[in-house]
Design a protein around this motif. Structure first.
Motif, PDB file in Angstrom:
ATOM      1  N   GLY A   1       0.808  -1.219   0.000  1.00  0.00           N
ATOM      2  CA  GLY A   1       0.000   0.000   0.000  1.00  0.00           C
ATOM      3  C   GLY A   1       0.839   1.266   0.000  1.00  0.00           C
ATOM      4  O   GLY A   1       0.647   2.153  -0.838  1.00  0.00           O
ATOM      5  N   THR A   2       1.804   1.344   0.922  1.00  0.00           N
ATOM      6  CA  THR A   2       2.584   2.581   1.079  1.00  0.00           C
ATOM      7  C   THR A   2       3.872   2.573   0.251  1.00  0.00           C
ATOM      8  O   THR A   2       4.529   3.594   0.119  1.00  0.00           O
ATOM      9  CB  THR A   2       2.997   2.758   2.556  1.00  0.00           C
ATOM     10  OG1 THR A   2       3.888   1.672   2.912  1.00  0.00           O
ATOM     11  CG2 THR A   2       1.790   2.719   3.485  1.00  0.00           C
ATOM     12  N   ARG A   3       4.235   1.431  -0.268  1.00  0.00           N
ATOM     13  CA  ARG A   3       5.479   1.236  -1.034  1.00  0.00           C
ATOM     14  C   ARG A   3       6.743   1.403  -0.189  1.00  0.00           C
ATOM     15  O   ARG A   3       7.851   1.469  -0.700  1.00  0.00           O
ATOM     16  CB  ARG A   3       5.541   2.179  -2.245  1.00  0.00           C
ATOM     17  CG  ARG A   3       4.371   1.921  -3.179  1.00  0.00           C
ATOM     18  CD  ARG A   3       4.432   2.767  -4.414  1.00  0.00           C
ATOM     19  NE  ARG A   3       3.265   2.481  -5.245  1.00  0.00           N
ATOM     20  CZ  ARG A   3       3.083   2.970  -6.468  1.00  0.00           C
ATOM     21  NH1 ARG A   3       3.995   3.755  -7.016  1.00  0.00           N
ATOM     22  NH2 ARG A   3       2.003   2.672  -7.159  1.00  0.00           N
ATOM     23  N   GLU A   4       6.556   1.517   1.112  1.00  0.00           N
ATOM     24  CA  GLU A   4       7.712   1.584   2.012  1.00  0.00           C
ATOM     25  C   GLU A   4       8.456   0.260   2.018  1.00  0.00           C
ATOM     26  O   GLU A   4       7.839  -0.803   2.022  1.00  0.00           O
ATOM     27  CB  GLU A   4       7.232   1.834   3.445  1.00  0.00           C
ATOM     28  CG  GLU A   4       7.211   3.290   3.838  1.00  0.00           C
ATOM     29  CD  GLU A   4       6.601   3.429   5.218  1.00  0.00           C
ATOM     30  OE1 GLU A   4       7.349   3.762   6.148  1.00  0.00           O
ATOM     31  OE2 GLU A   4       5.378   3.176   5.354  1.00  0.00           O
ATOM     32  N   GLU A   5       9.777   0.318   2.052  1.00  0.00           N
ATOM     33  CA  GLU A   5      10.585  -0.897   2.125  1.00  0.00           C
ATOM     34  C   GLU A   5      11.544  -0.806   3.306  1.00  0.00           C
ATOM     35  O   GLU A   5      12.083   0.264   3.582  1.00  0.00           O
ATOM     36  CB  GLU A   5      11.383  -1.096   0.836  1.00  0.00           C
ATOM     37  CG  GLU A   5      10.517  -1.456  -0.355  1.00  0.00           C
ATOM     38  CD  GLU A   5      11.322  -1.746  -1.611  1.00  0.00           C
ATOM     39  OE1 GLU A   5      10.727  -2.244  -2.572  1.00  0.00           O
ATOM     40  OE2 GLU A   5      12.539  -1.461  -1.610  1.00  0.00           O
ATOM     41  N   VAL A   6      11.719  -1.941   3.963  1.00  0.00           N
ATOM     42  CA  VAL A   6      12.664  -1.944   5.071  1.00  0.00           C
ATOM     43  C   VAL A   6      13.359  -3.305   5.122  1.00  0.00           C
ATOM     44  O   VAL A   6      12.736  -4.331   4.848  1.00  0.00           O
ATOM     45  CB  VAL A   6      11.961  -1.612   6.414  1.00  0.00           C
ATOM     46  CG1 VAL A   6      10.808  -2.570   6.671  1.00  0.00           C
ATOM     47  CG2 VAL A   6      12.934  -1.623   7.580  1.00  0.00           C
ATOM     48  N   ASP A   7      14.664  -3.294   5.397  1.00  0.00           N
ATOM     49  CA  ASP A   7      15.394  -4.552   5.516  1.00  0.00           C
ATOM     50  C   ASP A   7      15.121  -5.171   6.885  1.00  0.00           C
ATOM     51  O   ASP A   7      15.322  -4.524   7.917  1.00  0.00           O
ATOM     52  CB  ASP A   7      16.910  -4.319   5.361  1.00  0.00           C
ATOM     53  CG  ASP A   7      17.303  -4.176   3.901  1.00  0.00           C
ATOM     54  OD1 ASP A   7      16.432  -4.417   3.031  1.00  0.00           O
ATOM     55  OD2 ASP A   7      18.455  -3.798   3.622  1.00  0.00           O
ATOM     56  N   VAL A   8      14.642  -6.417   6.865  1.00  0.00           N
ATOM     57  CA  VAL A   8      14.359  -7.118   8.122  1.00  0.00           C
ATOM     58  C   VAL A   8      15.330  -8.293   8.231  1.00  0.00           C
ATOM     59  O   VAL A   8      15.465  -9.058   7.274  1.00  0.00           O
ATOM     60  CB  VAL A   8      12.901  -7.638   8.126  1.00  0.00           C
ATOM     61  CG1 VAL A   8      12.618  -8.415   9.402  1.00  0.00           C
ATOM     62  CG2 VAL A   8      11.915  -6.494   7.961  1.00  0.00           C
TER      63      VAL A   8
END
Lengths: 523, 523
Positions: free
Chosen positions: B502-509
């Motif tokens: 939805g937000t196109r946010e990406e984060v490395d987990v």
């Protein structure tokens, strides 16, 4: 009565006329009676039967379900729900949608799909309009659905009853109405990825159902056909030899060979060659070895199958399921429509006689010796041609799927439940609203409604003045864990006496706090 | 081929022999052929037909479902599941168990239960053995189940499809295969307590389904019969006048009266007296007033009904549902088997044409003028005599129940869903395992299996090297909220790039934390 008599008379006259006709062509019809003529005769006979008043005389009404069917009691439904929940959760975990189709299809939709099993299809009476039949499985309606809606890719599950006029005398314990529980992936994809997911699903479901040790046998139609070809089986005998090979899990090789040679007309040498192949079991290594086999490698078909088998095992390795999967050249599932990989899951555990034959359906096969046999509980494979049979332009939609032999699993779970000391609850009621005193029906109903409105699962006995003992007994019998007891004193004090049925502990809970207290105790 | 030829020959010879026999008894059989002899002939003819190879000629195949039936698409199934969940939760909240019965019953089980509607029953073809019919409702199989298992009290629900050969041309939008959704309480209890619970259940379900304003009309068979008696309707006309009264919700009084006088042969005076009664609506007060009515109070039946009605309203008061319940003397449900209280729930909202006629089944009735009508969505009542019809000794088990008009509710929910901007998801997938780079299929499969094993709902595209764009598109189309993206760098770093679609946010987990992170984000 008079009217009825008249009708009978007219009917009999009609019958006489008909009989005369039949008589006239009786010699011809032995060899030349056409199908439509047969239909006509049948219709007339049945009409006569109906006019004669259905069944002979007035026999006593029999209180039973139809042959080969059964009711599910609340206890059986509780087990069914538990099994379905596990299976559906797995299907959903794999991103499957679900569809539903009608219980009957046009008769011609089913025609030509089941080979000689077609005689087991239930037809509906011709009451005017379309000719209909009850569905025989969920795969053909699925293919019809895809073609009709021009769907070229979908991952769907379908859980529903199917119908087969099997002869229960011959197939002890089999039902004529039984559940199928199918998962299929349709679409043009890279080889063996969806196939591997189907096997992963079988692995997950059987593990979660906790049915004991199991194995999943895998083979490929193309490997079988290639094998038959290089062994020298004539093309037209592939299918019938296939079904003989299929018996290897319940017959010794000697008997199977005997059938091949004496009934199916293979030479002993050809049979022995087949015998060598079908004794082979292994994994990816076996596929690699057979790819180098001087005879098998001559068959293009076999090579294609073996290459895919190698690929399949590499994916199964990634899915961590190879500990239960065996590449077994003796696996040869019956259904005509398979075109590639085929598989079958078998429980290793020994089962009592009643269970071992309970659900050899779903195209699954179980051993014969009751009490010793292992049984198939899932099966499936790739069928790339079926949807094309329905598409007006013959467009193919490749499909692979698996059917869980759910009736058999029900039987096993039922037996486990019976053997266990744990009682199966058929309701989820959390609390019974009760009273030890008379004339408190209104108060009980009021409190029950309050609980319902708060989402608490609550019951109240439908008696004006039930005894406390019978209220507590109801809890014991149905497994209700809590009783909310109302009395004059409690009403005055604004409390409810909350009783734990198991421990018999009682504590006064302020009425405003009752809902939270019940929720805490039953969460 | 040779074998087949032989079989045909033998078959024909057999037929010849049989024909000779028929010939010999041809005169006798016109008047003396027994039913079992007919059965035998039919079976032999059908066998011949099957061996001759099924249907004659090859006509064009029509790709459709049977008339009056439909498939459920994944979207419709998602709505169906939502509706069922609400209804089943309510039934369970009230402590109900569930049962299931076969889709077909012995024909005689259904005989004599549905009056003139019996012509709508689907019969199965006589293929030898028992004569069978598809179930017409769930109430008769329930009564059969109780009698057969000698059950004298149970609170059960049953959700299943039933079958009626209705003429879709006459009854636009009605299905021949449709769901019923029944809740019934069987047992000898104090008056009106279970009856009140049934009404409470209708109230709860309709409120939770959020279908807008509704009313529940209540009446009693005994009040209707008493009313007819004191108005001077002859006994034998009670049922037919009842069905005329039943039309009052879609016809004006003048037309109803017209039917009573001109078609059913009542005098105008009698009709007018009925007219006075059936215009009455109210609550407990009306029951009290009518108990004092000089004419009605002369009928024992009416008094019993009115006393119970008063009692019913006092319980409904405690259940806090009287704001929607109306005692309405014009309510006169059709089914013969009702013996006491009857009720019907009606939506007040105006519905589009397609919906208003979509499910007048379940014995429910809807208005005629499309787009203006209000429609019945639930109905039921007390039937104390039905189980006794099945019991060999005629032992009665009092029953009261309600059937939810689920097809109509589906239609309304579907229309609401279509009108809404919110997309219906047909899967529950939480995360798609994706990659932007080539040759990472193995890594994608491995991660997907890890997620499945942890109970995460995960998908992976069945392509060796899918484009990132098509992977993201798949999420957009099916509503998957998260993407777990793998690349060479991520693999090296031991992380996964988690993208919110939805937000196109990406984060490395960190990989070891991925499962918890997904669970947190999707809970």
């Amino acid at each position: 009565m008079n009217t009825l008599g008249l009708i009978s008379m007219r009917m009999c006259a009609g019958l006489m006329g008909r009989r005369t006709t039949m008589l006239l062509r009786s010699t011809r019809c032995s060899f030349g009676m056409t199908l439509s003529q047969i239909d006509e005769e049948v219709a007339k006979l049945l009409e006569l039967k109906a006019q004669l008043g259905g069944d002979e005389g007035k026999h006593t009404f029999v209180l039973k379900t139809a042959k080969g069917t059964r009711d599910y009691s609340p206890k059986q439904m509780a087990i069914r729900e538990k099994v379905f929940n596990i299976i559906i959760s797995c299907f959903k975990r794999h991103g499957a949608e679900t569809i539903d189709t009608p219980v009957f299809e046009l008769k011609e939709t089913l025609t030509g799909k089941y080979g000689e099993d077609s005689k087991l299809i239930y037809d509906l009476k011709d009451q005017g309009g379309e000719l209909l039949s009850l569905r025989y499985d969920l795969t053909v309606p699925f293919a019809r659905y895809l073609a009709m809606n021009k769907i070229t890719n979908i991952k769907r599950y379908h859980i529903a009853k199917v119908y087969r006029r099997d002869n229960p005398a011959m197939t002890r314990g089999r039902y004529r109405e039984f559940y199928q529980c199918d998962f299929d992936i349709a679409g043009q994809y890279d080889a063996m990825i969806p196939d591997a997911e189907c096997l992963k699903i079988v692995y997950e479901i059987l593990s979660e159902l906790d049915l004991g040790d199991f194995r999943i046998k895998v083979n490929d139609r193309r490997i079988l056909d290639g094998m038959f070809a290089v062994c020298g089986v004539p093309d037209e005998k592939f299918r019938t030899i296939c079904s003989t090979v299929d018996k290897l899990d319940k017959m010794a090789w000697e008997d199977v060979k005997n059938e091949m040679v004496n009934e199916k007309g293979l030479s002993e040498d050809v049979a022995d060659q087949i015998g060598q192949f079908v004794s082979m079991q292994g994994g990816q290594d076996l596929a690699e070895r057979l790819l180098k086999d001087p005879r098998l490698s001559k068959s293009k078909q076999a090579c294609a199958g073996l290459t895919d088998m190698k690929q399949l095992f590499s994916y199964l390795e990634l899915f961590q399921v190879t500990d239960r999967v065996v590449f077994d050249l003796s696996l040869a599932r019956g259904l005509d429509y398979y075109t590639g990989v085929i598989y079958e899951a078998i429980l290793s555990q020994t089962l009592p006689a009643t269970v071992s034959t309970a659900a050899e359906q779903n195209g699954a096969v179980a051993g014969d010796e009751a009490g010793v046999s292992v049984g198939s509980v899932a099966g499936g494979g790739r069928y790339d041609g079926l949807v094309g049979m329905f598409d007006p332009k013959g467009r193919k939609v490749p499909c692979v799927g698996v059917s869980i032999g759910i009736e058999r699993i029900f039987s096993i779970m039922e037996q486990k439940a019976e053997a266990s000391t744990e009682k199966i609850r058929t309701t989820e009621t959390q609390v019974l609203v009760a009273s030890a005193q008379k004339n408190l029906l209104e108060e009980r109903l009021k409190l029950t409604a309050e609980l319902w409105n708060a989402g608490i699962k609550a019951e109240v006995l439908y008696k004006k003045n039930p005894k406390l003992l019978s209220q507590l007994q109801h809890c014991e019998e149905t497994g209700i864990p809590l009783v909310a007891i109302l009395g004059e004193q409690e009403l005055k004090d604004g409390v409810v006496k909350l009783r734990n049925v198991g421990t018999r502990e009682e504590v006064d809970v302020p009425r405003f706090n009752l809902i939270d207290e019940i929720k805490t105790r039953t969460s």
